[in-house]
Design an enzyme around this catalytic site. Structure first.
Site, PDB file in Angstrom:
ATOM      1  N   GLY A 122       3.538  -8.707  11.156  1.00 18.99           N
ATOM      2  CA  GLY A 122       2.658  -7.949  12.054  1.00 18.99           C
ATOM      3  C   GLY A 122       1.409  -8.678  12.523  1.00 18.99           C
ATOM      4  O   GLY A 122       0.911  -8.409  13.619  1.00 18.99           O
ATOM      5  N   GLU A 153      -5.054  -9.758   8.729  1.00 20.51           N
ATOM      6  CA  GLU A 153      -4.153  -8.598   8.652  1.00 20.51           C
ATOM      7  C   GLU A 153      -4.098  -7.907  10.012  1.00 20.51           C
ATOM      8  O   GLU A 153      -5.065  -7.944  10.784  1.00 20.51           O
ATOM      9  CB  GLU A 153      -4.681  -7.657   7.546  1.00 20.51           C
ATOM     10  CG  GLU A 153      -3.918  -6.375   7.341  1.00 20.51           C
ATOM     11  CD  GLU A 153      -2.474  -6.552   6.886  1.00 20.51           C
ATOM     12  OE1 GLU A 153      -1.700  -7.201   7.622  1.00 20.51           O
ATOM     13  OE2 GLU A 153      -2.108  -5.993   5.842  1.00 20.51           O
ATOM     14  N   ASP A 154      -2.970  -7.266  10.295  1.00 21.15           N
ATOM     15  CA  ASP A 154      -2.846  -6.534  11.554  1.00 21.15           C
ATOM     16  C   ASP A 154      -3.532  -5.171  11.473  1.00 21.15           C
ATOM     17  O   ASP A 154      -4.310  -4.803  12.339  1.00 21.15           O
ATOM     18  CB  ASP A 154      -1.364  -6.370  11.963  1.00 21.15           C
ATOM     19  CG  ASP A 154      -0.489  -5.805  10.845  1.00 21.15           C
ATOM     20  OD1 ASP A 154      -0.991  -5.575   9.718  1.00 21.15           O
ATOM     21  OD2 ASP A 154       0.711  -5.592  11.096  1.00 21.15           O
ATOM     22  N   ASP A 180      -4.099   0.440   6.394  1.00 20.60           N
ATOM     23  CA  ASP A 180      -3.833   1.882   6.398  1.00 20.60           C
ATOM     24  C   ASP A 180      -4.249   2.404   5.018  1.00 20.60           C
ATOM     25  O   ASP A 180      -5.426   2.634   4.772  1.00 20.60           O
ATOM     26  CB  ASP A 180      -2.333   2.043   6.683  1.00 20.60           C
ATOM     27  CG  ASP A 180      -1.907   3.473   6.926  1.00 20.60           C
ATOM     28  OD1 ASP A 180      -2.761   4.282   7.309  1.00 20.60           O
ATOM     29  OD2 ASP A 180      -0.722   3.788   6.734  1.00 20.60           O
ATOM     30  N   LYS A 218      -7.639   1.888   9.664  1.00 20.11           N
ATOM     31  CA  LYS A 218      -7.525   3.356   9.626  1.00 20.11           C
ATOM     32  C   LYS A 218      -8.176   3.826   8.330  1.00 20.11           C
ATOM     33  O   LYS A 218      -7.486   4.144   7.366  1.00 20.11           O
ATOM     34  CB  LYS A 218      -6.056   3.763   9.574  1.00 20.11           C
ATOM     35  CG  LYS A 218      -5.268   3.687  10.843  1.00 20.11           C
ATOM     36  CD  LYS A 218      -3.882   4.295  10.553  1.00 20.11           C
ATOM     37  CE  LYS A 218      -2.865   3.923  11.573  1.00 20.11           C
ATOM     38  NZ  LYS A 218      -1.501   4.301  11.133  1.00 20.11           N
ATOM     39  N   PHE A 267       0.261   6.417  14.593  1.00 26.02           N
ATOM     40  CA  PHE A 267       1.145   5.265  14.382  1.00 26.02           C
ATOM     41  C   PHE A 267       1.159   4.431  15.655  1.00 26.02           C
ATOM     42  O   PHE A 267       1.585   4.895  16.715  1.00 26.02           O
ATOM     43  CB  PHE A 267       2.555   5.715  14.004  1.00 26.02           C
ATOM     44  CG  PHE A 267       3.422   4.563  13.596  1.00 26.02           C
ATOM     45  CD1 PHE A 267       3.312   4.019  12.326  1.00 26.02           C
ATOM     46  CD2 PHE A 267       4.319   3.994  14.493  1.00 26.02           C
ATOM     47  CE1 PHE A 267       4.085   2.922  11.951  1.00 26.02           C
ATOM     48  CE2 PHE A 267       5.107   2.904  14.127  1.00 26.02           C
ATOM     49  CZ  PHE A 267       4.984   2.379  12.848  1.00 26.02           C
ATOM     50  N   VAL A 268       0.655   3.202  15.541  1.00 25.21           N
ATOM     51  CA  VAL A 268       0.517   2.352  16.732  1.00 25.21           C
ATOM     52  C   VAL A 268       1.494   1.174  16.690  1.00 25.21           C
ATOM     53  O   VAL A 268       1.934   0.758  15.620  1.00 25.21           O
ATOM     54  CB  VAL A 268      -0.928   1.833  16.879  1.00 25.21           C
ATOM     55  CG1 VAL A 268      -1.887   2.971  17.199  1.00 25.21           C
ATOM     56  CG2 VAL A 268      -1.394   1.088  15.626  1.00 25.21           C
ATOM     57  N   ASP A 315       5.072  -3.325  14.815  1.00 23.49           N
ATOM     58  CA  ASP A 315       6.418  -2.881  15.207  1.00 23.49           C
ATOM     59  C   ASP A 315       6.705  -1.428  14.875  1.00 23.49           C
ATOM     60  O   ASP A 315       5.991  -0.788  14.097  1.00 23.49           O
ATOM     61  CB  ASP A 315       7.461  -3.731  14.480  1.00 23.49           C
ATOM     62  CG  ASP A 315       7.572  -3.356  13.001  1.00 23.49           C
ATOM     63  OD1 ASP A 315       6.524  -3.230  12.346  1.00 23.49           O
ATOM     64  OD2 ASP A 315       8.698  -3.161  12.516  1.00 23.49           O
ATOM     65  N   ARG A 350       6.844  -5.368  19.032  1.00 20.26           N
ATOM     66  CA  ARG A 350       5.835  -6.368  18.636  1.00 20.26           C
ATOM     67  C   ARG A 350       5.322  -7.143  19.851  1.00 20.26           C
ATOM     68  O   ARG A 350       4.201  -7.634  19.851  1.00 20.26           O
ATOM     69  CB  ARG A 350       6.444  -7.378  17.660  1.00 20.26           C
ATOM     70  CG  ARG A 350       6.821  -6.799  16.305  1.00 20.26           C
ATOM     71  CD  ARG A 350       7.122  -7.938  15.344  1.00 20.26           C
ATOM     72  NE  ARG A 350       7.857  -7.521  14.160  1.00 20.26           N
ATOM     73  CZ  ARG A 350       7.307  -6.996  13.071  1.00 20.26           C
ATOM     74  NH1 ARG A 350       6.017  -6.794  13.029  1.00 20.26           N
ATOM     75  NH2 ARG A 350       8.035  -6.649  12.033  1.00 20.26           N
TER      76      ARG A 350
HETATM   77  P1  5GP Z   1      -1.084  -0.174   3.907  1.00 22.67           P
HETATM   78  O1  5GP Z   1      -0.569  -0.794   2.649  1.00 22.67           O
HETATM   79  O2  5GP Z   1      -2.525  -0.501   4.200  1.00 22.67           O
HETATM   80  O3  5GP Z   1      -0.857   1.319   3.900  1.00 22.67           O
HETATM   81  O4  5GP Z   1      -0.180  -0.660   5.063  1.00 22.67           O
HETATM   82  C1  5GP Z   1      -0.388  -1.804   5.762  1.00 22.67           C
HETATM   83  C2  5GP Z   1       0.847  -2.167   6.531  1.00 22.67           C
HETATM   84  O5  5GP Z   1       1.546  -1.002   6.967  1.00 22.67           O
HETATM   85  C3  5GP Z   1       0.494  -2.922   7.795  1.00 22.67           C
HETATM   86  O6  5GP Z   1       0.438  -4.301   7.565  1.00 22.67           O
HETATM   87  C4  5GP Z   1       1.599  -2.509   8.739  1.00 22.67           C
HETATM   88  O7  5GP Z   1       2.701  -3.353   8.580  1.00 22.67           O
HETATM   89  C5  5GP Z   1       1.984  -1.111   8.282  1.00 22.67           C
HETATM   90  N1  5GP Z   1       1.319  -0.057   9.093  1.00 22.67           N
HETATM   91  C6  5GP Z   1       0.334   0.779   8.726  1.00 22.67           C
HETATM   92  N2  5GP Z   1      -0.036   1.584   9.731  1.00 22.67           N
HETATM   93  C7  5GP Z   1       0.733   1.219  10.788  1.00 22.67           C
HETATM   94  C8  5GP Z   1       0.818   1.668  12.154  1.00 22.67           C
HETATM   95  O8  5GP Z   1       0.100   2.539  12.647  1.00 22.67           O
HETATM   96  N3  5GP Z   1       1.726   1.023  12.930  1.00 22.67           N
HETATM   97  C9  5GP Z   1       2.545   0.028  12.478  1.00 22.67           C
HETATM   98  N4  5GP Z   1       3.393  -0.505  13.343  1.00 22.67           N
HETATM   99  N5  5GP Z   1       2.491  -0.412  11.203  1.00 22.67           N
HETATM  100  C10 5GP Z   1       1.598   0.185  10.376  1.00 22.67           C
END
Ligand code: 5GP
Length: 182
Positions: free
Chosen positions: A45, A99-100, A103, A131, A153-154, A160, A166
């Site tokens: 990502g 990081e992209d 969340d 977020k 969810f983006v 992706d 992507r």
């Molecule tokens: P976390 O462990 O912080 O919950 O999740 C991080 C990962 O979840 C990100 O690197 C991404 O791959 C995925 N993710 C979280 N939110 C989104 C979203 O809104 N869209 C997409 N495409 N991936 C997300």
């Protein structure tokens, strides 16, 4: 099929992304001017943010790639798996994890733990999107945040949905009809 047609709303357009990424690059230029940082790209990502950001940074730096899996489709699987570890020695190096999106923060927590075991001189995080309303850990405090976004969810700019979208040059909110179809 044109993938743009499945986007309900453009949340952050190309120009806005570029402008903000330039600002972050400037900050990194100043903060790391004598540090030769290792920029860590979290696959897949972060690829677009990583490339755009690093191209705008003008101090010496090195690239490293890391892969962790946590999500399947639009919901968290609750599972974090490290699939690839760095190949260059990170001991006493200044690391910037790119990081992209953050969340829950659980993916980065796991990655940060592994990185810290390698005894870097410093470790900071930059994320294009944040977020904070969804955070489940207090351990993750990114130093450079592109945009704070609502709980949507983006996709696009590297992000992706089931491996698609992507290649969109902007960050968009996917039409719910796409989830319902799958
Ligand atoms: P976390 O462990 O912080 O919950 O999740 C991080 C990962 O979840 C990100 O690197 C991404 O791959 C995925 N993710 C979280 N939110 C989104 C979203 O809104 N869209 C997409 N495409 N991936 C997300």
């Amino acid at each position: 099929m044109n993938i743009n047609n499945n986007i309900k709303k453009i949340l952050i357009d190309e120009k806005t992304l570029e402008k903000r990424i330039e600002e972050i690059a400037k900050e990194i230029n100043e903060d790391y001017y004598d540090k030769n940082p290792v920029m860590i790209c979290l696959l897949k990502g972060s690829i677009s943010y990583f490339a755009h950001l690093c191209e705008k940074i003008s101090i010496p730096l090195e690239y490293e790639f890391l892969r962790a899996s946590s999500y399947h489709g639009a919901t968290s699987s609750g599972q974090i798996k490290l699939l690839h570890v760095p190949t260059i020695p990170l001991k006493n190096r200044h690391i910037i994890i790119v990081e992209d999106i953050i969340d829950t923060g659980l993916t980065l927590s796991a990655i940060k733990k592994v990185m810290l075991e390698m005894a870097p001189a410093s470790l900071e995080i930059t994320t294009l999107l944040d977020k904070p309303s969804r955070r489940l850990t207090s351990e993750i405090n990114p130093k450079y945040v592109g945009f704070t976004i609502p709980d949507e969810f983006v996709v696009g700019f590297g992000l992706d949905y089931n491996e698609e979208y992507r290649n969109l040059p902007y960050i968009g909110i996917l039409d719910e009809a796409v989830y319902k179809k799958n």
